[in-house]
Every structure is written in structure tokens, then in C-alpha cells.
Design a protein around this motif. Structure first.
Motif, short mmCIF file in Angstrom:
data_model
loop_
_atom_site.label_atom_id
_atom_site.label_comp_id
_atom_site.label_asym_id
_atom_site.label_seq_id
_atom_site.Cartn_x
_atom_site.Cartn_y
_atom_site.Cartn_z
N THR A 109 -6.89 4.19 20.21
CA THR A 109 -8.06 3.58 19.58
C THR A 109 -7.58 2.40 18.73
N VAL A 110 -8.24 1.27 18.91
CA VAL A 110 -7.96 0.08 18.12
C VAL A 110 -9.21 -0.27 17.33
N ARG A 111 -9.01 -0.59 16.06
CA ARG A 111 -10.11 -0.92 15.15
C ARG A 111 -9.85 -2.29 14.54
N GLU A 147 -14.55 -0.52 16.97
CA GLU A 147 -13.51 0.38 17.47
C GLU A 147 -13.66 0.55 18.97
N VAL A 148 -12.53 0.56 19.66
CA VAL A 148 -12.48 0.75 21.10
C VAL A 148 -11.40 1.79 21.41
N SER A 149 -11.73 2.78 22.24
CA SER A 149 -10.76 3.79 22.68
C SER A 149 -10.58 3.67 24.19
N THR A 191 -13.20 4.68 26.82
CA THR A 191 -13.93 5.92 26.55
C THR A 191 -14.90 5.81 25.39
N ARG A 192 -14.76 4.75 24.58
CA ARG A 192 -15.60 4.62 23.40
C ARG A 192 -15.65 3.18 22.94
N TRP A 193 -16.86 2.74 22.51
CA TRP A 193 -17.04 1.42 21.92
C TRP A 193 -18.06 1.58 20.82
N ALA A 194 -17.67 1.29 19.57
CA ALA A 194 -18.56 1.56 18.44
C ALA A 194 -18.44 0.48 17.37
N ALA A 211 -4.66 0.84 14.43
CA ALA A 211 -4.67 1.56 15.71
C ALA A 211 -4.14 2.98 15.50
N LYS A 212 -4.52 3.85 16.43
CA LYS A 212 -4.00 5.22 16.40
C LYS A 212 -3.94 5.77 17.81
N ALA A 213 -3.13 6.82 17.97
CA ALA A 213 -3.02 7.53 19.25
C ALA A 213 -3.66 8.91 19.07
#
Length: 193
Positions: A127-129, A63-65, A181-184, A141-143
């Protein structure tokens, strides 16, 4: 598998950006003319995207935001899943013809593109997964804190070593800065529905 944050410094760039500033989040400036596409409809090959990648195994998801200003034609950001130069997927958002589009480009020697408008996501954290199944990549994906949307289910080689992570490109301008903002890494989705 519990969610595990991936440190920015653990990734390897497919093509270095103009700048990448790590301040907890990662502000990345794209090179003008950067893009990823192979042949279909346009007749060219572009292999100059900026993707910060780490290994992704079958059974895992990444996941990346991110946020961006979305001002230039074809500004884009999201997740890049890569086997090699001819087999990859980019999934996320792209600003084109005055609209923000959510979609994916799936490439196996030639690229195809699916997209739908999400203009109401323009000021959101997106965010894209991407989940790696034994025979497929499942993209959602989501907003902000909204619901996940299924973006694409695409075939993907289960036997290939692959890497994935945040990506951006700026085909038509200089100065695009995307704030990641995020990488998981976590467990892959269990079902489509």
C-alpha cells in the motif's frame, strides 16, 4: 474526513493500458515500453505510464494497494500524482537488477529518483499513501499490515490542480499484470513523525 473508496470507473487514464479488468479488484496489463521519466542521467523523456487518476486537493491523501509478480526489469507500480507532463511524482515499488525497490521519482521538468531495497515485500500486498500538504507531498508505504514507512517528503505546488491514483509501467517487457485491490481518498497525514 472519513476514508472514501474510489470506484475504478471514476478514474481517467493518463495513457490506456493493454487491458483493465474490473472484478472488484482491477487487473491491469501494461503496454511494453511504458514508463515515466524526464531527462536526468538517461537523456530521454518517457511519458507513457498508465495512471488511473482522480482529483486530489490539498489536505487530502490517496492510498492504493496492489500485488504483482515482479519479474521484469523495471516493472513498477504505485501511486502517480500529476499536475501536468512536466510536474509529477510516481511513488511505489520497482523491480530492478534483481531487487524490489521502494522509492519515488519526483519530477519538475527533470526527474530525480530515490530508492531502497524491500526484497522482503516481494510477495506482499503493498500500500502506498500520498498526502498533499500546502507545500509538500508526503509519501508513505507499507507491506501487508506492517508499519508505515516514510518514503519521501517532496515540494509540491499548493496552487496547482492535481490528480492522483494507481499507476503501473513495464519499460522492458510485455505481460506485466498488476492487481490493484484498493483505491481510497482520506485526510492527509497530520505530521511527519
Amino acid at each position: 474526513m472519513p476514508e472514501v473508496s474510489i470506484p475504478w470507473q471514476d478514474g481517467v487514464w493518463t495513457h490506456p493500458p493493454t487491458a483493465a479488468v474490473d472484478d472488484g479488484h482491477l487487473d491491469v496489463t501494461a503496454v511494453e515500453g511504458s514508463d515515466a521519466w524526464r531527462h536526468t542521467a538517461y537523456g530521454f523523456v518517457h511519458d507513457t505510464e498508465h495512471a488511473l487518476t482522480a482529483p486530489l486537493a490539498v489536505g487530502e491523501a490517496m492510498e492504493v494497494s496492489f500485488r504483482a509478480p515482479w519479474e521484469g526489469q523495471f516493472d513498477q507500480a504505485g501511486v502517480f500524482l500529476r499536475i501536468d507532463d512536466e510536474r509529477w511524482i510516481k511513488a511505489g515499488v520497482e523491480y530492478a537488477d534483481g531487487h524490489l525497490g521502494l522509492g519515488a521519482v519526483v519530477t519538475d521538468r527533470r526527474s530525480d529518483w530515490s530508492v531502497g531495497y524491500v526484497d522482503d515485500w516481494r510477495n506482499a500486498e503493498i500500500t502506498v499513501r500520498i498526502s498533499r500538504w500546502p507545500d509538500a507531498a508526503v509519501i508513505r508505504a507499507k507491506a501487508d499490515e506492517g508499519p508505515w514507512r516514510l518514503v519521501r517528503v517532496a515540494p509540491f505546488d499548493p496552487d496547482a490542480s492535481a490528480t492522483a491514483g494507481p499507476f503501473l509501467a513495464a519499460p522492458t517487457r510485455s505481460g506485466l499484470v498488476v492487481r490493484f485491490t484498493r483505491w481510497a481518498r482520506t485526510e492527509a497525514d497530520e505530521s511527519l513523525h
